[in-house]
Design an enzyme around this catalytic site. Structure first.
Site, short mmCIF file in Angstrom:
data_model
loop_
_atom_site.label_atom_id
_atom_site.label_comp_id
_atom_site.label_asym_id
_atom_site.label_seq_id
_atom_site.Cartn_x
_atom_site.Cartn_y
_atom_site.Cartn_z
N GLY A 127 1.13 -1.53 0.09
CA GLY A 127 0.07 -0.06 0.06
C GLY A 127 0.58 1.54 0.15
O GLY A 127 0.37 2.41 0.68
N GLY A 135 -18.01 -2.83 -23.05
CA GLY A 135 -18.99 -2.29 -22.67
C GLY A 135 -20.35 -1.60 -23.20
O GLY A 135 -21.31 -1.78 -23.78
N THR A 165 12.80 -5.03 7.98
CA THR A 165 12.74 -3.51 8.43
C THR A 165 14.00 -3.05 8.72
O THR A 165 14.69 -2.00 7.97
CB THR A 165 11.75 -2.83 9.21
OG1 THR A 165 10.06 -3.53 8.79
CG2 THR A 165 11.34 -1.36 8.95
N HIS A 190 -13.92 6.34 -20.38
CA HIS A 190 -13.92 6.07 -19.37
C HIS A 190 -14.61 7.05 -18.12
O HIS A 190 -13.17 7.41 -17.87
CB HIS A 190 -12.60 5.47 -18.91
CG HIS A 190 -12.54 3.77 -19.92
ND1 HIS A 190 -12.84 2.31 -19.38
CD2 HIS A 190 -11.60 3.85 -20.71
CE1 HIS A 190 -12.16 1.45 -20.23
NE2 HIS A 190 -11.87 2.48 -21.25
N LYS A 205 13.04 -7.43 12.84
CA LYS A 205 14.11 -8.04 11.34
C LYS A 205 14.57 -7.46 10.39
O LYS A 205 15.42 -6.84 9.60
CB LYS A 205 14.77 -8.80 12.40
CG LYS A 205 16.21 -9.42 11.99
CD LYS A 205 17.17 -8.09 12.09
CE LYS A 205 17.68 -8.91 13.87
NZ LYS A 205 17.71 -9.84 13.93
N GLU A 222 -14.99 6.34 -14.74
CA GLU A 222 -14.71 6.34 -13.70
C GLU A 222 -13.40 6.33 -13.13
O GLU A 222 -12.93 7.10 -12.36
CB GLU A 222 -14.06 4.86 -13.91
CG GLU A 222 -13.32 3.64 -14.65
CD GLU A 222 -13.73 3.34 -15.55
OE1 GLU A 222 -14.75 4.26 -15.85
OE2 GLU A 222 -12.67 2.74 -16.68
N CYS A 231 -16.78 1.49 -22.24
CA CYS A 231 -15.66 1.36 -23.27
C CYS A 231 -16.48 -0.54 -24.41
O CYS A 231 -17.25 0.17 -24.54
CB CYS A 231 -14.37 1.33 -22.88
SG CYS A 231 -13.60 1.57 -24.32
N GLN A 243 -19.14 -1.27 -26.60
CA GLN A 243 -19.41 -1.37 -27.72
C GLN A 243 -20.43 -2.68 -28.24
O GLN A 243 -20.97 -2.88 -29.19
CB GLN A 243 -17.91 -1.85 -28.59
CG GLN A 243 -17.20 -0.28 -28.43
CD GLN A 243 -15.33 -0.90 -29.05
OE1 GLN A 243 -15.21 -1.90 -28.58
NE2 GLN A 243 -15.20 0.38 -28.99
N1 GLN Z 1 -11.02 -2.83 -27.31
C1 GLN Z 1 -11.66 -2.16 -27.37
C2 GLN Z 1 -11.34 -0.94 -28.06
O1 GLN Z 1 -10.50 -0.75 -27.84
C3 GLN Z 1 -12.32 -1.68 -26.06
C4 GLN Z 1 -10.59 -1.04 -25.02
C5 GLN Z 1 -11.60 -1.20 -23.76
O2 GLN Z 1 -13.02 -1.58 -23.39
N2 GLN Z 1 -10.71 -0.04 -23.32
O3 GLN Z 1 -11.69 -0.55 -28.35
#
Ligand code: GLN
Length: 542
Positions: free
Chosen positions: A16, A388, A191, A515, A189, A517, A386, A390
């Site tokens: 961590g 997901g 450490t 993305h 030890k 996220e 992404c 497509q």
């Molecule tokens: N493989 C897909 C692309 O390259 C999606 C990439 C991804 O999910 N980051 O477009």
């Protein structure tokens, strides 16, 4: 001029360091100082883009499109800052710059040597990162563990910088103290040896964070202090805890922030941790759960589940769940299961929401498509990220528009019905095998269509989100998809690329080419994740 705080690891990896680095930054911020952070990774890769997530963990993407280590994500989330390519240093990057400079006569006829030229380049990169962000402090995490061959030159950079700026450099060692079962006692030890290795590299730690399953006691603090030549109060207890966002608060109980400031001859200007404390209270006390299923493939290695491959998604979900004062109940679903046994997909109805994650390559694809079909038909809140997105388009094309052979150029390059295709500029790159750093990367603008779920979530017409993909929705199929009810909710205006799709008459079916996220923060959950969790809670109530 910034103050430099280096963070290195002792005894073993995976204890961590990244979160410890981010937590130190958070504490200094709360005391009124500006902070930035950089990660040094000792590998030769120029960036993390070509690595498999199972090997490396998540590939984090910065706003400027650098594919880097997931620790930059930790820094961005804890510090609420936006980092860039300058905050990420690898052996490959350092050597490449030095070699290019030599080729350009940049060393003016001199013999270029590993020492000092490599550490000098490291120092100049650290200075650049600090200057760009104009921060009072720069935290520099050194990947790997002291004593290993790979990070020696980075420790040499610390040593040299400390000679140049003796009052401005601090070294924090995050070290592991095992409590072997058969002995039942915390051992110091390893450490001590780690500190000796560090000393051999010419670096003395100023502070030791004592990572262990339990808090370190007074007797062992004394032992480490004596053996490692540091003060007892500079041995900071860092036991395992359940929630990473609690770590800054725990460090503060040990007075870490003021110890650091004192070493630089500084004082706290204020103390501002209330919102963070409130968040931690929510995390620890929330009782009602939200049950989310994550469908992906990068989380199995032997018998172990790797949470690291999707850490930003996981954190983004949590941020939204905590906003609603809930607790996350998360389930990892391997898409390949649905390929072996299609009827298993019915298990998805027990979830409040499903996310299909990003990914590359053919493995597990058809299973994911089955999961998406089930969510669409059974009105289970669905967020596609992404890949997901497509796959949601492929599913819709096949099962709603009747384009039976619909596929992506990535999985079926000879298919006639490539609803997901590759851009012409990308075709050239693939042909020349120029894979590294050539995906569509970083932040691009997206115009949001009024009246969509996405518009409701964002509340604005234009957003900017981070990308990492090579393939795109094929505009040739846009009309037929829309005619059959697919909503194009977001488009990149510059290149007319589809960024968000939605399905009508569904409580929440939103999928993004980008993305989201990467931009979620603990105290500023991402709008799309918030809207998704809201829909999940609604489904649960029903
Ligand atoms: N493989 C897909 C692309 O390259 C999606 C990439 C991804 O999910 N980051 O477009």
């Amino acid at each position: 001029m910034p103050k430099y705080i280096f963070v290195g690891g002792g005894v073993m990896s995976g204890i961590g360091k990244g979160v410890a680095t981010a937590s130190i930054g958070k504490i200094l911020q709360s005391k009124g100082y500006t902070v930035t952070a950089a990660k040094i990774d000792p590998y030769v890769n120029l960036d993390a883009g070509t690595m498999n997530p199972i090997e490396h963990g998540e590939i984090f993407v910065t706003a400027d499109g650098t594919e880097c280590d997931q620790d930059l994500g930790n820094y961005e989330r804890f510090l609420d800052v936006t980092l860039s390519t300058d905050n990420y240093i690898t052996t490959g990057r350092v050597y490449q710059t030095v070699i290019n400079r030599e080729r350009n006569l940049g060393y003016k006829g001199k013999c270029v040597e590993v020492v000092p030229d490599i550490p000098n380049e490291v120092i100049s990169r650290i200075n650049k990162a600090a200057k760009n962000n104009g921060a009072d402090f720069i935290l520099i995490e050194i990947g790997g563990t002291v004593g290993e061959y790979q990070n020696l030159l980075f420790l040499e950079a610390v040593r040299m910088l400390k000679i140049q700026k003796p009052k401005e450099v601090l070294f924090v060692l995050v070290s592991y103290l095992p409590v072997p079962k058969m002995i039942g006692e915390m051992k110091t030890k390893p450490t001590q040896y780690a500190v000796r290795s560090l000393n051999m590299a010419g670096v003395q730690p100023d502070i030791i964070l004592a990572r262990s399953v339990v808090p370190i006691d007074g007797a062992r603090k004394k032992k480490i202090a004596n053996a490692c030549s540091i003060l007892e109060e500079d041995v900071i207890s860092a036991p395992d805890i359940k929630y990473i966002y609690e770590i800054p608060l725990n460090f503060e109980k040990e007075n870490l922030g003021n110890r650091i400031l004192a070493k630089f001859g500084m004082r706290q200007k204020k103390v501002e941790m209330n919102d963070w404390k409130k968040l931690v209270r929510t995390i620890k006390t929330a009782k009602k759960t939200v049950k989310i299923g994550l469908v992906g493939k990068y989380f199995k290695t032997g018998e172990f589940t790797l949470m690291d491959s999707y850490i930003s998604v996981l954190e983004a979900i949590k941020h939204a769940v905590w906003f609603y004062k809930r607790k996350l109940e998360l389930h990892w679903i391997s898409s390949e299961d649905y390929e072996k046994d299609g009827s298993k997909v019915r298990n998805l109805k027990k979830y409040d929401g499903i996310i299909v994650l990003g990914g590359f390559g053919k493995r597990g694809i058809e299973g994911k498509i089955k999961a998406i079909e089930y969510c669409r038909k059974n009105k289970i809140p669905y967020l596609g990220l992404c890949l997901g997105m497509q796959l949601a388009v492929i599913e819709f094309a096949r099962n709603v528009c009747g384009i039976k052979g619909a596929n992506s150029a990535e999985f079926s390059p000879n298919s006639k019905e490539k609803v997901i295709d590759v851009m012409p500029d990308q075709k050239v790159l693939i042909k020349e095998k120029k894979y590294g750093g050539t995906l569509r990367l970083g932040e691009y603008e997206c115009s949001i269509k009024k009246g969509t779920i996405s518009f409701k979530a964002y509340g604005v017409k234009t957003v900017s989100e981070r990308h990492r993909h090579r393939y795109e929705l094929n505009n040739d199929f846009r009309a037929v998809l829309e005619d059959n009810g697919l909503v194009i909710a977001g488009v990149n205006p510059e290149r007319n690329l589809v960024e968000i799709i939605e399905v009508k008459n569904h409580p929440f079916f939103v999928a993004t080419q980008f993305h989201p996220e990467f931009k979620s923060r603990p105290l500023k959950a991402h709008p799309l994740f918030l809207e998704f969790i809201k829909a999940a809670i609604k489904k649960q109530r029903k």
